[in-house]
Design an enzyme around this catalytic site. Structure first.
Site, PDB file in Angstrom:
ATOM      1  CG  HIS A  28      -1.891  -1.122   1.405  1.00  0.00           C
ATOM      2  ND1 HIS A  28      -1.986  -1.744   2.582  1.00  0.00           N
ATOM      3  CD2 HIS A  28      -3.009  -1.753   0.568  1.00  0.00           C
ATOM      4  CE1 HIS A  28      -2.896  -2.516   2.388  1.00  0.00           C
ATOM      5  NE2 HIS A  28      -3.565  -2.688   1.147  1.00  0.00           N
ATOM      6  CE  LYS A  83     -12.124  -7.202   4.458  1.00  0.00           C
ATOM      7  NZ  LYS A  83     -11.069  -6.235   3.905  1.00  0.00           N
ATOM      8  NE  ARG A 133      -2.380  -8.044  -3.683  1.00  0.00           N
ATOM      9  CZ  ARG A 133      -3.077  -8.690  -2.767  1.00  0.00           C
ATOM     10  NH1 ARG A 133      -2.509  -8.754  -1.654  1.00  0.00           N
ATOM     11  NH2 ARG A 133      -4.490  -8.892  -2.819  1.00  0.00           N
ATOM     12  CB  SER A 147      -4.269  -6.438   5.061  1.00  0.00           C
ATOM     13  OG  SER A 147      -3.675  -5.305   4.727  1.00  0.00           O
TER      14      SER A 147
END
Length: 153
Positions: free
Chosen positions: A19, A43, A92, A130
């Protein structure tokens, strides 16, 4: 001339070097970058919203064109609220591209004035996520090579 404002949305639980790399490389491209910490009720977060804001603010404290703001609701609505014409995202791998492409099309359908801007992660950072960082943290591993110095627990 209108300011070029980009929103970099995510949960940043926690912010990673991936990030950080995307934002640092985007700084010269925009007049202002708002790192928007979105809230997803489905979440479970490892860090509170306040802690995530603190991590990010500390990581970018030397950059006056970078702001951090939590938000709720649709990302395109938040873009309107802050005057952002761009949504910045990092890619990514091919799976990220497919996922982000679907979101980009949905966002375009809801607000055709907002452009998606994608940056590829730098070499050596594409494996960092993450969720991997949280796993390492939960299991007592050395996570410091995956996150900015501001992320210390």
């Amino acid at each position: 001339m209108e300011k070029r404002i980009a929103l970099f949305p995510g949960s940043f639980d926690p912010i990673t070097l991936g990030h950080y790399d995307i934002v640092k490389r985007a700084i010269p491209l925009f007049d202002k970058i708002v790192i928007g910490i979105g809230t997803n009720v489905s979440k479970k977060y490892m860090f509170s919203i306040e802690k995530r804001v603190e991590f990010i603010k500390e990581a970018f404290k030397e950059y006056d064109t970078v702001e951090v703001t939590p938000y709720e609701g649709l990302t395109v609505d938040f873009c309107d609220e802050i005057g952002a014409q761009f949504i910045l995202r990092g890619l990514r791998n091919p799976a990220d591209f497919e996922f982000e492409k679907a979101i980009a099309h949905a966002n375009r359908k809801m607000n055709n004035k907002i452009e998606m801007v994608f940056l590829l992660t730098s070499s050596g950072k594409s494996y960092i996520s993450s969720s991997i960082v949280r796993d390492v943290m939960k299991n007592g591993g050395d996570y410091t090579g995956f996150v900015p110095d501001s992320v210390r627990i």
